[in-house]
Write a protein that holds these residues in place. Structure first.
Motif, mmCIF file in Angstrom:
data_model
loop_
_atom_site.group_PDB
_atom_site.id
_atom_site.type_symbol
_atom_site.label_atom_id
_atom_site.label_comp_id
_atom_site.label_asym_id
_atom_site.label_seq_id
_atom_site.Cartn_x
_atom_site.Cartn_y
_atom_site.Cartn_z
ATOM 1 N N VAL A 5 0.857 -1.186 0.000
ATOM 2 C CA VAL A 5 0.000 0.000 0.000
ATOM 3 C C VAL A 5 0.890 1.232 0.000
ATOM 4 O O VAL A 5 1.791 1.352 0.839
ATOM 5 N N VAL A 6 0.641 2.143 -0.929
ATOM 6 C CA VAL A 6 1.352 3.423 -0.975
ATOM 7 C C VAL A 6 0.356 4.526 -0.646
ATOM 8 O O VAL A 6 -0.615 4.741 -1.383
ATOM 9 N N SER A 7 0.579 5.210 0.474
ATOM 10 C CA SER A 7 -0.310 6.273 0.923
ATOM 11 C C SER A 7 0.437 7.596 0.900
ATOM 12 O O SER A 7 1.512 7.723 1.500
ATOM 13 N N ALA A 8 -0.149 8.578 0.216
ATOM 14 C CA ALA A 8 0.508 9.880 0.089
ATOM 15 C C ALA A 8 -0.122 10.938 0.985
ATOM 16 O O ALA A 8 0.037 12.145 0.740
ATOM 17 N N GLY A 9 -0.828 10.535 2.023
ATOM 18 C CA GLY A 9 -1.402 11.500 2.945
ATOM 19 C C GLY A 9 -0.326 12.293 3.672
ATOM 20 O O GLY A 9 0.743 11.772 3.988
ATOM 21 N N LEU A 10 -0.614 13.544 3.966
ATOM 22 C CA LEU A 10 0.382 14.422 4.575
ATOM 23 C C LEU A 10 0.169 14.630 6.069
ATOM 24 O O LEU A 10 1.099 15.006 6.774
ATOM 25 N N GLY A 86 1.958 16.242 -5.474
ATOM 26 C CA GLY A 86 3.319 16.251 -5.995
ATOM 27 C C GLY A 86 4.173 15.169 -5.363
ATOM 28 O O GLY A 86 5.031 14.570 -6.014
ATOM 29 N N LEU A 87 3.951 14.888 -4.077
ATOM 30 C CA LEU A 87 4.701 13.852 -3.387
ATOM 31 C C LEU A 87 4.407 12.484 -4.003
ATOM 32 O O LEU A 87 5.314 11.674 -4.212
ATOM 33 N N PHE A 88 3.145 12.236 -4.296
ATOM 34 C CA PHE A 88 2.730 10.980 -4.923
ATOM 35 C C PHE A 88 3.407 10.823 -6.283
ATOM 36 O O PHE A 88 3.990 9.785 -6.584
ATOM 37 N N LYS A 89 3.340 11.873 -7.109
ATOM 38 C CA LYS A 89 3.936 11.812 -8.440
ATOM 39 C C LYS A 89 5.452 11.667 -8.364
ATOM 40 O O LYS A 89 6.065 10.905 -9.132
ATOM 41 N N ALA A 123 -6.453 11.525 -14.033
ATOM 42 C CA ALA A 123 -5.051 11.732 -13.650
ATOM 43 C C ALA A 123 -4.348 10.428 -13.275
ATOM 44 O O ALA A 123 -3.299 10.095 -13.829
ATOM 45 N N MET A 124 -4.930 9.674 -12.345
ATOM 46 C CA MET A 124 -4.228 8.496 -11.836
ATOM 47 C C MET A 124 -4.196 7.347 -12.839
ATOM 48 O O MET A 124 -3.152 6.717 -13.049
ATOM 49 N N ARG A 125 -5.316 7.052 -13.463
ATOM 50 C CA ARG A 125 -5.353 5.923 -14.390
ATOM 51 C C ARG A 125 -4.388 6.116 -15.564
ATOM 52 O O ARG A 125 -3.657 5.176 -15.917
ATOM 53 N N PRO A 126 -4.309 7.299 -16.183
ATOM 54 C CA PRO A 126 -3.311 7.480 -17.249
ATOM 55 C C PRO A 126 -1.874 7.308 -16.759
ATOM 56 O O PRO A 126 -1.027 6.786 -17.497
#
Length: 221
Positions: A5-10, A86-89, A123-126
């Motif tokens: 699991v990758v979580s990008a919550g701040l 931006g952190l996720f990307k 955004a995410m699917r592409p």
């Protein structure tokens, strides 16, 4: 078998992490697998260093290796300016271009309003399609007003079941099969000639068969 699991919550606690945990629970409820959670906020400094130097610190290298070795991935991000953070990307910019090829990925996103609900599709699917991942059909977006709503719980359950079925044949076998067998399908389908025309119809189905000669006679009256 292992799910990452990758979580990008701040923030802490984070609605993004909460959604990630619920998606993971929905998957593991149908699948016997190990689980590893990667909190990107804890790796923010290392991600920036890697972007500048080209060399990942040890913790970041371990996270990248975990994603590459995972059998399945759950990726969840908060929405910023109508897209992923931006952190996720930045994290997925560091993933080797072949690491996600053929890997099933379940997408999730959180936001303050339902107006951003298409972020998973636009955004995410592409992004993950570009990385040649196998993005699952159901993506889950949770707005602030969705928490506690039955509809969100249903979407989470459906998404988790999709990932579980994709990863394990046993999970697929345990799912109810709504596809009729050959004998049932033959019984349901009306008889047809070799040209595909229906040759007989059961009146109980609500159809009425009128012979052609009778129809022609009615037209002549």
């Amino acid at each position: 078998m292992r799910i990452v699991v990758v979580s990008a919550g701040l923030s802490s606690p984070s609605s993004t992490r909460l959604l990630a945990d619920r998606l993971a629970a929905a998957t593991l409820g149908r699948l016997d697998a190990g689980l590893e959670v990667i909190e990107l906020r804890e790796l923010a400094t290392e991600i920036a260093q890697h972007l500048v130097t080209g060399f990942p610190p040890a913790r970041l290298a371990a996270a990248l290796d975990a994603v590459a070795a995972a059998d399945g991935l759950i990726a969840v991000t908060p929405v910023f300016a109508g897209s992923y953070s931006g952190l996720f990307k930045s994290f997925f910019d560091l993933i080797d271009k072949d690491s996600l090829t053929g890997k099933p990925v379940l997408l999730g996103a959180t936001g303050g309003t339902a107006r951003h609900s298409l972020v998973t599709e636009h955004a995410m699917r592409p992004l993950f399609s570009y990385l040649r991942a196998l993005v699952l059909p159901t993506a889950v977006y949770a707005a602030s007003e969705d928490w506690g709503d039955e509809g969100l719980a249903q979407r989470i359950a459906r998404a988790g079941a999709e990932l579980a079925r994709f990863l394990a044949p046993a999970a697929r076998d345990s799912a109810p099969d709504t596809t009729p067998d050959v004998d049932t399908a033959a019984a349901i389908a009306p008889p047809r000639s070799s040209t595909g025309a229906i040759t007989s119809v059961d009146p109980a189905d609500g159809f009425q068969v009128v012979p052609f000669e009778q129809r022609l006679a009615a037209l002549r009256v």
